[in-house]
Design a protein around this motif. Structure first.
Motif, PDB file in Angstrom:
ATOM      1  N   GLY A  25       5.512  63.469  14.683  1.00  0.00           N
ATOM      2  CA  GLY A  25       6.843  62.761  14.917  1.00  0.00           C
ATOM      3  C   GLY A  25       8.551  62.773  14.732  1.00  0.00           C
ATOM      4  N   GLN A  26       8.235  64.551  14.652  1.00  0.00           N
ATOM      5  CA  GLN A  26       9.845  64.413  14.970  1.00  0.00           C
ATOM      6  C   GLN A  26       9.890  65.456  16.951  1.00  0.00           C
ATOM      7  N   ALA A  27       9.218  64.962  17.100  1.00  0.00           N
ATOM      8  CA  ALA A  27       9.279  65.763  17.980  1.00  0.00           C
ATOM      9  C   ALA A  27       8.440  65.454  19.117  1.00  0.00           C
ATOM     10  N   GLN A  28       9.242  65.212  20.992  1.00  0.00           N
ATOM     11  CA  GLN A  28       8.187  64.505  21.965  1.00  0.00           C
ATOM     12  C   GLN A  28       8.495  65.892  23.472  1.00  0.00           C
ATOM     13  N   CYS A  29       7.893  66.053  23.975  1.00  0.00           N
ATOM     14  CA  CYS A  29       8.023  66.614  25.472  1.00  0.00           C
ATOM     15  C   CYS A  29       8.519  65.855  25.962  1.00  0.00           C
ATOM     16  N   ILE A  30       9.911  65.543  26.697  1.00  0.00           N
ATOM     17  CA  ILE A  30       9.929  64.771  27.943  1.00  0.00           C
ATOM     18  C   ILE A  30      10.026  65.248  29.299  1.00  0.00           C
ATOM     19  N   GLY A  31       9.978  66.880  29.696  1.00  0.00           N
ATOM     20  CA  GLY A  31       9.888  67.314  31.204  1.00  0.00           C
ATOM     21  C   GLY A  31       9.722  68.447  31.110  1.00  0.00           C
ATOM     22  N   ALA A  32       9.261  68.595  31.900  1.00  0.00           N
ATOM     23  CA  ALA A  32       9.407  70.214  32.125  1.00  0.00           C
ATOM     24  C   ALA A  32       9.853  69.947  33.988  1.00  0.00           C
ATOM     25  N   GLY A  33       9.549  71.948  34.577  1.00  0.00           N
ATOM     26  CA  GLY A  33      10.318  72.389  35.594  1.00  0.00           C
ATOM     27  C   GLY A  33       9.416  73.361  36.389  1.00  0.00           C
ATOM     28  N   ASN A  34       9.277  72.543  37.515  1.00  0.00           N
ATOM     29  CA  ASN A  34       8.404  74.121  38.085  1.00  0.00           C
ATOM     30  C   ASN A  34       6.772  74.240  37.449  1.00  0.00           C
ATOM     31  N   TYR A  35       6.185  72.707  37.186  1.00  0.00           N
ATOM     32  CA  TYR A  35       5.485  72.774  36.509  1.00  0.00           C
ATOM     33  C   TYR A  35       4.189  72.510  38.115  1.00  0.00           C
ATOM     34  N   PRO A  36       3.130  72.440  38.049  1.00  0.00           N
ATOM     35  CA  PRO A  36       2.295  72.454  39.412  1.00  0.00           C
ATOM     36  C   PRO A  36       2.470  70.596  38.847  1.00  0.00           C
ATOM     37  N   ARG A  45      -2.723  73.376  26.769  1.00  0.00           N
ATOM     38  CA  ARG A  45      -3.078  74.933  27.647  1.00  0.00           C
ATOM     39  C   ARG A  45      -2.995  74.762  29.595  1.00  0.00           C
ATOM     40  N   ILE A  46      -2.495  73.748  29.617  1.00  0.00           N
ATOM     41  CA  ILE A  46      -1.475  73.622  30.799  1.00  0.00           C
ATOM     42  C   ILE A  46      -0.370  74.324  30.374  1.00  0.00           C
ATOM     43  N   LYS A  47       0.258  73.810  29.152  1.00  0.00           N
ATOM     44  CA  LYS A  47       1.512  74.345  29.249  1.00  0.00           C
ATOM     45  C   LYS A  47       2.297  75.943  28.879  1.00  0.00           C
ATOM     46  N   HIS A 113      19.157  65.712  19.943  1.00  0.00           N
ATOM     47  CA  HIS A 113      19.048  67.616  20.864  1.00  0.00           C
ATOM     48  C   HIS A 113      18.540  67.288  21.137  1.00  0.00           C
ATOM     49  N   LEU A 114      18.234  68.548  22.330  1.00  0.00           N
ATOM     50  CA  LEU A 114      16.855  69.043  22.922  1.00  0.00           C
ATOM     51  C   LEU A 114      16.523  70.657  22.249  1.00  0.00           C
ATOM     52  N   HIS A 115      15.384  70.734  22.665  1.00  0.00           N
ATOM     53  CA  HIS A 115      15.450  72.938  23.391  1.00  0.00           C
ATOM     54  C   HIS A 115      14.339  73.225  24.307  1.00  0.00           C
ATOM     55  N   VAL A 116      14.762  73.702  24.638  1.00  0.00           N
ATOM     56  CA  VAL A 116      14.326  74.480  25.479  1.00  0.00           C
ATOM     57  C   VAL A 116      13.201  75.811  25.846  1.00  0.00           C
ATOM     58  N   VAL A 117      12.396  75.208  27.138  1.00  0.00           N
ATOM     59  CA  VAL A 117      11.887  76.718  26.636  1.00  0.00           C
ATOM     60  C   VAL A 117      11.360  77.361  27.576  1.00  0.00           C
ATOM     61  N   THR A 118      11.725  78.862  27.964  1.00  0.00           N
ATOM     62  CA  THR A 118      11.627  79.052  29.456  1.00  0.00           C
ATOM     63  C   THR A 118      11.029  80.742  29.233  1.00  0.00           C
ATOM     64  N   THR A 119      11.238  80.989  29.850  1.00  0.00           N
ATOM     65  CA  THR A 119      11.482  83.163  30.511  1.00  0.00           C
ATOM     66  C   THR A 119      12.405  83.234  31.724  1.00  0.00           C
ATOM     67  N   TYR A 120      12.431  84.487  31.463  1.00  0.00           N
ATOM     68  CA  TYR A 120      12.744  85.337  32.499  1.00  0.00           C
ATOM     69  C   TYR A 120      13.162  86.516  33.287  1.00  0.00           C
ATOM     70  N   ILE A 121      11.275  86.709  33.482  1.00  0.00           N
ATOM     71  CA  ILE A 121      10.837  87.102  33.958  1.00  0.00           C
ATOM     72  C   ILE A 121      10.501  86.491  35.379  1.00  0.00           C
ATOM     73  N   GLN A 122      10.441  86.638  36.167  1.00  0.00           N
ATOM     74  CA  GLN A 122      10.726  86.221  38.033  1.00  0.00           C
ATOM     75  C   GLN A 122       8.749  86.234  38.199  1.00  0.00           C
ATOM     76  N   LYS A 123       8.939  85.146  39.115  1.00  0.00           N
ATOM     77  CA  LYS A 123       7.834  84.946  39.443  1.00  0.00           C
ATOM     78  C   LYS A 123       7.123  86.427  40.763  1.00  0.00           C
ATOM     79  N   ASP A 124       8.090  87.214  40.939  1.00  0.00           N
ATOM     80  CA  ASP A 124       7.695  87.830  41.755  1.00  0.00           C
ATOM     81  C   ASP A 124       7.603  89.437  40.931  1.00  0.00           C
ATOM     82  N   GLY A 125       7.175  89.531  39.384  1.00  0.00           N
ATOM     83  CA  GLY A 125       7.853  89.567  38.064  1.00  0.00           C
ATOM     84  C   GLY A 125       8.506  90.735  38.022  1.00  0.00           C
TER      85      GLY A 125
END
Length: 368
Positions: A25-36, A45-47, A113-125
């Motif tokens: 109860g100390q956080a909530q996922c409030i959004g996502a970018g570029n998810y299907p 699992r999808i995340k 405050h927000l926490h954002v999780v991402t990667t710097y590998i692009q869709k072409d690898g």
């Protein structure tokens, strides 16, 4: 707004950390970018699968995870829509608008405050250019967003309005209160993501603060010889209780191989931080070298002292934990001085006891 960027080796670990906060109860996922799929259909699992699909395209990059926190002044209170608009704008300004990312709002500190999780590998690898990302892109983005959304600026704030970036600590494990595996997962998700431990002594120094220990077993044990690792809960007397849990069945797979890689990586970033801790320790150790006097003084600077004593009561292992920088300092440089002081105090106490005993005997004889 204050921004903090960390590069990690496991996106799943970072997601698990944020999801563990959601669980309690100390956080909530409030959004996502570029998810299907939409947010309401996003499950664990999808995340993770979305990131896996990209990171497998370039397996030569071991540190492919980015964990960003966006911190607002305690005087601000933004709606969820505004928070997501800020997060989306920030990701666009730093060049990550086309990357998959998850946004979590945390409630474990005195400011939004927000926490954002991402990667710097692009869709072409291919990998994105992230060298000096904080200075080149994050700082200009922060300043633009402060103006665009009318935020309280990070620079120029008065001292009493500075952000408190220290989160509320995960609670100590109490054996029997919560299912053991779940309790261990919660502590490990926090500690392994936050602290720069460089060996088992340092790791167990911080884990012991939550009544937990990592063990390889004796050198001749099956666990040690097989390169295994277990975690076990400690009771209030720091003694192991309950059944040890294998690292391989825990959520984040915090195995020996993983920890040894972390030890190497953390040594690099821990070096400069140790200099700062040592300055503080030396400053106060000159004034008060007795450990029972030094420890509470250091605690005021958010530094915890963890000591282990031998059968004779002398300190044979000493570690300082700086909870502000999440780093450690080996206290060997103080051991000789501390133990000499301890022995001197013990000798003085023994002399005083003998003197009181002799004086009491003399008084009794005189009464007759």
């Amino acid at each position: 707004m204050v921004t903090i960027i960390k590069i990690g080796s496991s996106i799943n670990r970072i997601i698990n950390y944020n999801e563990s906060k959601v669980t309690i109860g100390q956080a909530q996922c409030i959004g996502a970018g570029n998810y299907p799929v939409d947010l309401d259909r996003l499950n664990d699992r999808i995340k993770k699968r979305r990131f896996t699909q990209i990171t497998v395209l370039n397996q030569s990059i071991k540190r492919n995870a980015i964990h960003i926190s966006l911190n607002f002044s305690p005087l601000e209170d933004h709606s969820r829509e505004t928070l997501m608009a800020i997060a989306n704008t920030y990701m666009q300004r730093i060049g990550f608008a086309k990357q998959p990312y998850l946004v979590y709002e945390h409630y474990d500190a005195g400011h939004q405050h927000l926490h954002v999780v991402t990667t710097y590998i692009q869709k072409d690898g291919k990998r994105m250019h992230i060298y000096n990302l904080a200075y080149r892109k994050s700082e200009p983005a922060r300043e633009e967003i402060e103006e665009l959304f009318g935020l309280i600026k990070a620079r120029g704030q008065k001292a009493n309005n500075q952000l408190d970036l220290n989160p509320i600590a995960i609670k100590r494990i109490k054996y029997g209160e919560t299912e053991s595996k779940k309790a261990i997962n919660l502590v490990l998700n926090y500690v392994l993501n936050q602290y720069s431990y460089t060996n088992f002594t340092e790791l167990n120094a911080i884990l012991s603060q939550y009544n937990l220990i990592a063990q390889r077993g004796s050198e001749n044990s099956k666990t040690f010889l097989a390169g295994g690792l277990v975690y076990q809960i400690l009771n209030q007397k720091a003694k192991p209780v309950g059944k040890p849990i294998k690292a391989s069945i825990l959520d984040n797979k915090p195995t020996l191989v993983f920890l040894e890689n972390q030890f190497k990586e953390n040594k690099i970033k821990n070096t400069e931080q140790q200099i700062g801790i040592k300055k503080i320790v030396n400053r106060y150790s000159i004034q008060s070298i007795a450990l029972d006097e030094l420890s509470p003084i250091l605690q005021r600077s958010a530094i915890t002292t963890v000591a282990k004593k031998d059968a004779d009561g002398l300190i044979d292992e000493l570690t300082f934990i700086d909870h502000k920088t999440k780093s450690f300092l080996n206290g060997d440089f103080l051991l000789k001085q501390l133990n000499e002081n301890l022995e001197q105090r013990s000798q003085k106490a023994e002399v005083c006891f003998e003197n009181r005993k002799a004086k009491r005997g003399k008084t009794i004889r005189q009464s007759f």
